[in-house]
Design a protein around this motif. Structure first.
Motif, PDB file in Angstrom:
ATOM      1  N   ARG A   1       0.832  -1.215   0.000  1.00 23.17           N
ATOM      2  CA  ARG A   1       0.000   0.000   0.000  1.00 23.17           C
ATOM      3  C   ARG A   1       0.858   1.253   0.000  1.00 23.17           C
ATOM      4  NH1 ARG A   1      -2.495   3.260   3.971  1.00 23.17           N
ATOM      5  NH2 ARG A   1      -4.536   4.084   3.335  1.00 23.17           N
ATOM      6  N   THR A   2       1.944   1.223   0.759  1.00 21.84           N
ATOM      7  CA  THR A   2       2.822   2.396   0.866  1.00 21.84           C
ATOM      8  C   THR A   2       3.975   2.362  -0.128  1.00 21.84           C
ATOM      9  OG1 THR A   2       4.167   1.308   2.581  1.00 21.84           O
ATOM     10  CG2 THR A   2       2.294   2.640   3.324  1.00 21.84           C
ATOM     11  N   ARG A   3       4.191   1.203  -0.779  1.00 24.01           N
ATOM     12  CA  ARG A   3       5.334   0.950  -1.660  1.00 24.01           C
ATOM     13  C   ARG A   3       6.655   1.229  -0.949  1.00 24.01           C
ATOM     14  NH1 ARG A   3       4.819   0.289  -7.039  1.00 24.01           N
ATOM     15  NH2 ARG A   3       6.910  -0.572  -6.780  1.00 24.01           N
ATOM     16  N   GLU A   4       6.706   0.927   0.330  1.00 29.70           N
ATOM     17  CA  GLU A   4       7.927   1.066   1.125  1.00 29.70           C
ATOM     18  C   GLU A   4       8.364  -0.318   1.560  1.00 29.70           C
ATOM     19  OE1 GLU A   4      10.974   1.555   3.726  1.00 29.70           O
ATOM     20  OE2 GLU A   4       9.107   0.647   4.445  1.00 29.70           O
ATOM     21  N   ARG A   5       9.641  -0.617   1.440  1.00 29.40           N
ATOM     22  CA  ARG A   5      10.124  -1.958   1.736  1.00 29.40           C
ATOM     23  C   ARG A   5      11.104  -2.004   2.904  1.00 29.40           C
ATOM     24  NH1 ARG A   5       5.993  -3.919  -1.097  1.00 29.40           N
ATOM     25  NH2 ARG A   5       6.267  -3.807  -3.362  1.00 29.40           N
ATOM     26  N   ARG A   6      12.063  -1.065   2.940  1.00 26.25           N
ATOM     27  CA  ARG A   6      13.187  -1.198   3.871  1.00 26.25           C
ATOM     28  C   ARG A   6      12.742  -1.201   5.330  1.00 26.25           C
ATOM     29  NH1 ARG A   6      17.929   3.113   3.476  1.00 26.25           N
ATOM     30  NH2 ARG A   6      16.185   4.450   4.037  1.00 26.25           N
ATOM     31  N   TRP A   7      11.935  -0.210   5.739  1.00 27.82           N
ATOM     32  CA  TRP A   7      11.513  -0.166   7.138  1.00 27.82           C
ATOM     33  C   TRP A   7      10.527  -1.277   7.471  1.00 27.82           C
ATOM     34  CZ3 TRP A   7      14.027   2.208  10.790  1.00 27.82           C
ATOM     35  CH2 TRP A   7      14.832   3.304  10.466  1.00 27.82           C
ATOM     36  N   HIS A   8       9.756  -1.695   6.485  1.00 27.64           N
ATOM     37  CA  HIS A   8       8.827  -2.803   6.722  1.00 27.64           C
ATOM     38  C   HIS A   8       9.565  -4.125   6.950  1.00 27.64           C
ATOM     39  CE1 HIS A   8       5.716  -0.039   5.273  1.00 27.64           C
ATOM     40  NE2 HIS A   8       4.813  -0.891   5.746  1.00 27.64           N
ATOM     41  N   ALA A   9      10.822  -4.206   6.512  1.00 23.89           N
ATOM     42  CA  ALA A   9      11.643  -5.386   6.798  1.00 23.89           C
ATOM     43  C   ALA A   9      12.524  -5.181   8.017  1.00 23.89           C
ATOM     44  CB  ALA A   9      12.508  -5.725   5.578  1.00 23.89           C
ATOM     45  N   THR A  10      13.014  -3.960   8.215  1.00 25.37           N
ATOM     46  CA  THR A  10      13.959  -3.696   9.311  1.00 25.37           C
ATOM     47  C   THR A  10      13.304  -3.777  10.674  1.00 25.37           C
ATOM     48  OG1 THR A  10      15.304  -2.257   7.902  1.00 25.37           O
ATOM     49  CG2 THR A  10      15.535  -1.992  10.282  1.00 25.37           C
ATOM     50  N   ILE A  11      12.191  -3.088  10.843  1.00 25.32           N
ATOM     51  CA  ILE A  11      11.555  -3.022  12.168  1.00 25.32           C
ATOM     52  C   ILE A  11      11.180  -4.411  12.696  1.00 25.32           C
ATOM     53  CG2 ILE A  11       9.502  -2.205  13.408  1.00 25.32           C
ATOM     54  CD1 ILE A  11       9.678   0.360  11.735  1.00 25.32           C
ATOM     55  N   PRO A  12      10.566  -5.288  11.883  1.00 26.41           N
ATOM     56  CA  PRO A  12      10.216  -6.611  12.419  1.00 26.41           C
ATOM     57  C   PRO A  12      11.412  -7.421  12.909  1.00 26.41           C
ATOM     58  CG  PRO A  12       8.974  -6.193  10.433  1.00 26.41           C
ATOM     59  CD  PRO A  12       9.976  -5.090  10.542  1.00 26.41           C
ATOM     60  N   VAL A  13      12.533  -7.401  12.150  1.00 22.00           N
ATOM     61  CA  VAL A  13      13.653  -8.242  12.554  1.00 22.00           C
ATOM     62  C   VAL A  13      14.321  -7.682  13.813  1.00 22.00           C
ATOM     63  CG1 VAL A  13      15.552  -7.219  11.188  1.00 22.00           C
ATOM     64  CG2 VAL A  13      15.453  -9.695  11.531  1.00 22.00           C
ATOM     65  N   LEU A  14      14.318  -6.358  13.977  1.00 20.35           N
ATOM     66  CA  LEU A  14      14.833  -5.770  15.226  1.00 20.35           C
ATOM     67  C   LEU A  14      13.915  -6.114  16.407  1.00 20.35           C
ATOM     68  CD1 LEU A  14      16.025  -2.237  14.031  1.00 20.35           C
ATOM     69  CD2 LEU A  14      17.454  -4.200  14.649  1.00 20.35           C
ATOM     70  N   LEU A  15      12.610  -6.090  16.172  1.00 21.64           N
ATOM     71  CA  LEU A  15      11.670  -6.460  17.233  1.00 21.64           C
ATOM     72  C   LEU A  15      11.827  -7.925  17.640  1.00 21.64           C
ATOM     73  CD1 LEU A  15       8.394  -4.602  16.159  1.00 21.64           C
ATOM     74  CD2 LEU A  15       9.918  -4.052  18.075  1.00 21.64           C
ATOM     75  N   SER A  16      12.222  -8.778  16.682  1.00 21.43           N
ATOM     76  CA  SER A  16      12.486 -10.182  17.017  1.00 21.43           C
ATOM     77  C   SER A  16      13.604 -10.271  18.053  1.00 21.43           C
ATOM     78  CB  SER A  16      12.882 -10.968  15.763  1.00 21.43           C
ATOM     79  OG  SER A  16      11.841 -11.011  14.835  1.00 21.43           O
ATOM     80  N   GLY A  17      14.668  -9.473  17.847  1.00 19.78           N
ATOM     81  CA  GLY A  17      15.772  -9.467  18.811  1.00 19.78           C
ATOM     82  C   GLY A  17      15.344  -8.959  20.171  1.00 19.78           C
ATOM     83  N   VAL A  18      14.524  -7.906  20.195  1.00 15.32           N
ATOM     84  CA  VAL A  18      14.040  -7.361  21.469  1.00 15.32           C
ATOM     85  C   VAL A  18      13.191  -8.391  22.207  1.00 15.32           C
ATOM     86  CG1 VAL A  18      12.564  -5.608  22.524  1.00 15.32           C
ATOM     87  CG2 VAL A  18      14.136  -4.964  20.678  1.00 15.32           C
ATOM     88  N   ALA A  19      12.278  -9.044  21.488  1.00 16.02           N
ATOM     89  CA  ALA A  19      11.406 -10.033  22.118  1.00 16.02           C
ATOM     90  C   ALA A  19      12.199 -11.224  22.638  1.00 16.02           C
ATOM     91  CB  ALA A  19      10.339 -10.499  21.131  1.00 16.02           C
ATOM     92  N   LEU A  20      13.218 -11.648  21.900  1.00 16.45           N
ATOM     93  CA  LEU A  20      14.035 -12.773  22.364  1.00 16.45           C
ATOM     94  C   LEU A  20      14.852 -12.379  23.586  1.00 16.45           C
ATOM     95  CD1 LEU A  20      14.883 -15.671  21.953  1.00 16.45           C
ATOM     96  CD2 LEU A  20      16.610 -14.903  20.318  1.00 16.45           C
ATOM     97  N   PHE A  21      15.326 -11.141  23.628  1.00 16.73           N
ATOM     98  CA  PHE A  21      16.005 -10.630  24.825  1.00 16.73           C
ATOM     99  C   PHE A  21      15.089 -10.716  26.045  1.00 16.73           C
ATOM    100  CE2 PHE A  21      16.337  -6.876  27.576  1.00 16.73           C
ATOM    101  CZ  PHE A  21      17.589  -7.091  28.147  1.00 16.73           C
ATOM    102  N   LEU A  22      13.830 -10.326  25.855  1.00 18.58           N
ATOM    103  CA  LEU A  22      12.867 -10.389  26.962  1.00 18.58           C
ATOM    104  C   LEU A  22      12.579 -11.837  27.356  1.00 18.58           C
ATOM    105  CD1 LEU A  22      10.375  -7.608  25.790  1.00 18.58           C
ATOM    106  CD2 LEU A  22      12.091  -7.450  27.613  1.00 18.58           C
ATOM    107  N   ALA A  23      12.587 -12.751  26.382  1.00 20.75           N
ATOM    108  CA  ALA A  23      12.389 -14.167  26.701  1.00 20.75           C
ATOM    109  C   ALA A  23      13.522 -14.687  27.578  1.00 20.75           C
ATOM    110  CB  ALA A  23      12.290 -14.987  25.416  1.00 20.75           C
ATOM    111  N   ILE A  24      14.748 -14.258  27.273  1.00 15.67           N
ATOM    112  CA  ILE A  24      15.896 -14.671  28.100  1.00 15.67           C
ATOM    113  C   ILE A  24      15.745 -14.121  29.501  1.00 15.67           C
ATOM    114  CG2 ILE A  24      18.397 -14.479  28.384  1.00 15.67           C
ATOM    115  CD1 ILE A  24      18.580 -14.265  25.320  1.00 15.67           C
ATOM    116  N   ARG A  25      15.340 -12.861  29.606  1.00 19.67           N
ATOM    117  CA  ARG A  25      15.219 -12.217  30.917  1.00 19.67           C
ATOM    118  C   ARG A  25      14.087 -12.812  31.749  1.00 19.67           C
ATOM    119  NH1 ARG A  25      19.361  -9.924  32.803  1.00 19.67           N
ATOM    120  NH2 ARG A  25      18.050  -8.551  34.081  1.00 19.67           N
TER     121      ARG A  25
END
Length: 456
Positions: free
Chosen positions: A324-348
């Motif tokens: 819809r927005t024809r934007e790709r980079r942030w739509h790929a970047t934000i999810p993979v960074l959030l994966s790292g944050v969520a996994l950090f919280l899983a460890i904690r």
């Protein structure tokens, strides 16, 4: 008529200047809808079966080590060896799909990997485990890039992330379906064979059957699609030809130039670290939840399916929003960074079962939403063989992360007798992937093409 010519793409100039009439818009909507309904459900089913056969070793690991005397390190290495075989035929497979017949290549892949998956049921030694896993990977090599290339033969750039999301939804849903299915099959004991052996047999046979159906059902090119009305066929051919010409006006890449392109290299590295993080979790999650909760194999399998159910939902939304927005980079970047944050919280969260499940579910929700936008990027600036070879390179080298993720996790578990060190490695992988995605400069709008139905 143009469509009667054996090579209609060479005579499209006269058809390009179409007026924006109501009839044209109606043809556009009908062609998009008809194509999606014909192709995407079937490709979705194929990918479901592909992932059931790829990841059933994770469920089998609940029983197989005890029966065969395999250590965590052996299981982790065997899981990863799949991707060493997988890397061999990725680029050739993508080029075969582009230049020859994606339909026949996909069928060949499914039949061969289904047979080898069944053979997994009859292994007894570590060597046999490694050899068959390697061969299963080699047999499946080229399937994903062949399908991504195949989608570029049918869907415009403006629809491509949604199309990838619809197809890629099979990945998380294969776990949602496969986890409880695996739990049921692990409880079988027929003809003197334990459940994990029946898991491989009963999940390998459908791949062979669907491979045979593929030869009949799929169509390689729109000009061959007799199931489409002639006006819809012509609309698809014209739109894809316009996109190809727009890319070539910016720059036309050879295969070698594409493989050396800065953004292709960045995308390859990004995908490597993202896949390492995902497969490190995907393979070991049932074992982690089993040891953490002490629940039965069936309950563990159901809990392990939650991240993938969440991933299915977020994936569809992110693919739709990216198109819809024809934007790709942030739509790929934000999810993979959030994966790292969520996994950090899983460890904690430590040994708190409820919190761990919540955070692992968040990891899956973020990770799977990354893919639709990511796979739309190479086809934004590359076309034909250059795009096919680049998709093969990204997927082959990137999927080596599927070797290192489970293997390093298995090594660290054996070394430390804890999952914590391995999970920190996976957190780092997700963050590196996100940083690399931010460096990609090719995720941009195509400069001279308006592909909306209203512009037709």
């Amino acid at each position: 008529m143009i469509l009667d010519d054996p090579n209609p793409a060479l005579k499209l100039d006269a058809a390009l200047p179409l007026s924006s009439t109501t009839a044209d818009v109606d043809v556009a909507h009908r062609a998009r809808r008809h194509t999606a309904r014909r192709l995407l459900p079937f490709l979705f089913i194929l990918y479901i079966v592909a992932f059931l056969d790829r990841m059933n070793v994770g469920a089998a690991a609940l029983q197989m080590p005890g029966d065969l005397g395999f250590s965590d390190r052996v299981i982790g290495l065997g899981s990863g060896i799949f991707f060493l075989g997988y890397v061999l035929l990725e680029i050739p497979g993508a080029l075969i799909a582009e230049r020859r017949s994606a339909r026949r290549w996909i069928a060949r892949i499914m039949i061969s990997w289904g047979i080898l998956t069944v053979l997994m049921a009859f292994i007894h030694t570590v060597r046999e485990f490694y050899i068959v896993r390697f061969l299963v990977g080699a047999a499946e090599a080229g399937f994903f890039p062949a399908v991504v290339v195949y989608l570029t033969h049918w869907f415009r750039a403006a629809d491509r992330a949604k199309a990838v999301a619809a197809f890629y939804a099979a990945m998380p849903l294969s776990y949602v379906i496969g986890s409880p299915l695996a739990g049921l099959l692990l409880g079988l004991s027929w003809l003197g064979l334990r459940g994990w052996r029946w898991l491989f047999i009963l999940e390998g046979i459908p791949a062979v059957m669907l491979g045979l159906v593929t030869l009949v059902y799929l169509t390689d090119w729109p000009r061959q699609a007799h199931w489409l009305p002639s006006d819809e066929r012509e609309w698809i051919i014209v739109q894809l030809e316009k996109e190809k010409r727009a890319k070539q006006q910016v720059r036309s890449y050879s295969i070698w130039q594409a493989l050396r392109h800065r953004d292709v290299i960045l995308l390859t590295a990004c995908y490597f670290f993202a896949v390492a993080g995902n497969y490190g979790i995907a393979f070991w999650l049932p074992t982690m939840l089993k040891r953490l909760s002490g629940q039965t194999d069936m309950k563990v399998s159901l809990l392990a399916s939650l991240p993938y159910l969440a991933g299915f939902l977020t994936q569809q939304w992110n693919g739709w929003h990216s198109d819809r927005t024809r934007e790709r980079r942030w739509h790929a970047t934000i999810p993979v960074l959030l994966s790292g944050v969520a996994l950090f919280l899983a460890i904690r969260s430590g040994s708190h079962v409820g919190l761990s499940i919540i955070f692992f579910t968040m990891v899956g929700a973020a990770y799977y939403s990354f893919h639709p936008a990511f796979w739309a990027v190479p086809t934004e600036f590359l076309s034909e063989s250059a795009a096919a070879a680049s998709i093969g390179l990204i997927n082959s080298i990137g999927n080596l992360g599927g070797f290192f993720g489970p293997m390093i996790m298995g090594y660290l578990v054996s070394l430390t007798h804890s999952f914590t060190a391995g999970l920190w490695y996976l957190v780092g992988s997700f963050f590196v992937s996100g940083i690399l995605m931010l460096a990609v400069g090719s995720a941009r709008r195509l400069p001279s093409v308006d592909n909306s139905p209203k512009a037709v």
